[in-house]
Design an enzyme around this catalytic site. Structure first.
Site, PDB file in Angstrom:
ATOM      1  N   TYR A 154       0.830  -1.200   0.000  1.00 15.43           N
ATOM      2  CA  TYR A 154       0.000   0.000   0.000  1.00 15.43           C
ATOM      3  C   TYR A 154       0.870   1.259   0.000  1.00 15.43           C
ATOM      4  O   TYR A 154       0.642   2.198  -0.762  1.00 15.43           O
ATOM      5  CB  TYR A 154      -0.914  -0.023   1.220  1.00 15.43           C
ATOM      6  CG  TYR A 154      -1.952   1.067   1.254  1.00 15.43           C
ATOM      7  CD1 TYR A 154      -3.069   1.018   0.430  1.00 15.43           C
ATOM      8  CD2 TYR A 154      -1.835   2.146   2.139  1.00 15.43           C
ATOM      9  CE1 TYR A 154      -4.038   2.008   0.469  1.00 15.43           C
ATOM     10  CE2 TYR A 154      -2.789   3.136   2.183  1.00 15.43           C
ATOM     11  CZ  TYR A 154      -3.894   3.064   1.349  1.00 15.43           C
ATOM     12  OH  TYR A 154      -4.852   4.056   1.391  1.00 15.43           O
ATOM     13  N   ALA A 156       3.924   1.568  -1.025  1.00 16.56           N
ATOM     14  CA  ALA A 156       4.621   1.679  -2.314  1.00 16.56           C
ATOM     15  C   ALA A 156       3.726   2.344  -3.356  1.00 16.56           C
ATOM     16  O   ALA A 156       4.170   3.231  -4.098  1.00 16.56           O
ATOM     17  CB  ALA A 156       5.059   0.298  -2.799  1.00 16.56           C
TER      18      ALA A 156
END
Length: 246
Positions: A154, A156
């Site tokens: 998430y 990233a």
């Protein structure tokens, strides 16, 4: 009526923050395209908008599929003739610690949260270039700025959509297209409210304002960025987190 005559696509607007943004924009007289992968949720949001006297259509599309993202744009043009604002809101969670995160959890989040944003922005950004105007708003997260335990995938994606937005601000700004992002903190969505009470209490105690954010508080920032009131704001990230990382 700050959004009169503006056509707005909001991905993932069948519920949650996306729905809140759609309703807030309806009150400002926008023409709305409600997108989601759940037809029932789409129909509910469209009905709520029409109850407010708003103008809306629903389009079922999985934006992780480039072809369906193209169809979303084409159906919008057929209905309204232009696209003024794209709100990249659709996103999912598949949390796990790094050493436990599976390839499926990683790829599923990348597909929606990152590839979906690229797919929509690529095709709609091209349409906006041809128009000579447009506005892209990415719903990111404070997790994309500061990270969070158990959210490698998430974080990233939410960091990446900020980086993409900043790139588009440079590429598309000269074509009359603005790009910005909103980074919500802990917002009182159904998902967050479903957490154990002691976890919610811990979250609230970590926020200087002492409470969870409201979906409407994120929506009001989206309305501002979509309006001409923000006409000289480009490449910016606005945190809506109650001062969590101040």
């Amino acid at each position: 009526m700050r959004l009169t005559n503006k056509t707005v696509i909001i991905t993932g607007s069948g519920r949650g923050i996306g729905r809140a943004i759609a309703l807030a924009m309806a009150k400002e007289d926008a023409k709305l395209v409600v997108n989601d992968v759940n037809q029932t949720a789409i129909d509910e949001t469209v009905a709520m908008i029409k109850d407010l006297g708003g103008d809306a259509i629903g389009i079922l599309a999985d934006i992780s599929d480039a072809r369906q993202a193209q169809e979303l744009a084409q159906k919008t043009l057929e209905a309204y003739g232009k696209i003024d604002v794209l709100v990249n809101n659709a996103g999912i969670l598949r949390d796990a610690m790094l050493h436990k995160m599976t390839q499926e959890q990683w790829q599923n989040v990348i597909a929606i949260n990152l590839n979906g944003v690229f797919n929509c922005s690529s095709v709609i950004g091209t349409i906006m270039r041809d128009q000579g105007s447009g506005n892209i708003i990415n719903i990111s997260s404070v997790v994309g700025l500061y990270g969070n335990v158990g959210q490698t995938n998430y974080a990233a994606t939410k960091g990446a959509v900020i980086s993409m937005m900043k790139t588009w601000a440079k590429e598309l700004g000269r074509k009359g297209i603005r790009s910005n992002a909103i980074a919500p903190g802990f917002i009182g969505t159904d998902m967050v409210k479903g957490m154990p009470e002691h976890i919610i209490n811990q979250i609230e105690s970590s926020v200087p304002l002492g409470r969870l954010g409201k979906q409407e508080e994120v929506a009001s920032v989206a309305v501002f960025l979509a309006s001409d009131e923000s006409s000289y704001i480009n490449g910016e990230v606005i945190r809506v987190d109650g001062g969590l990382y101040t």
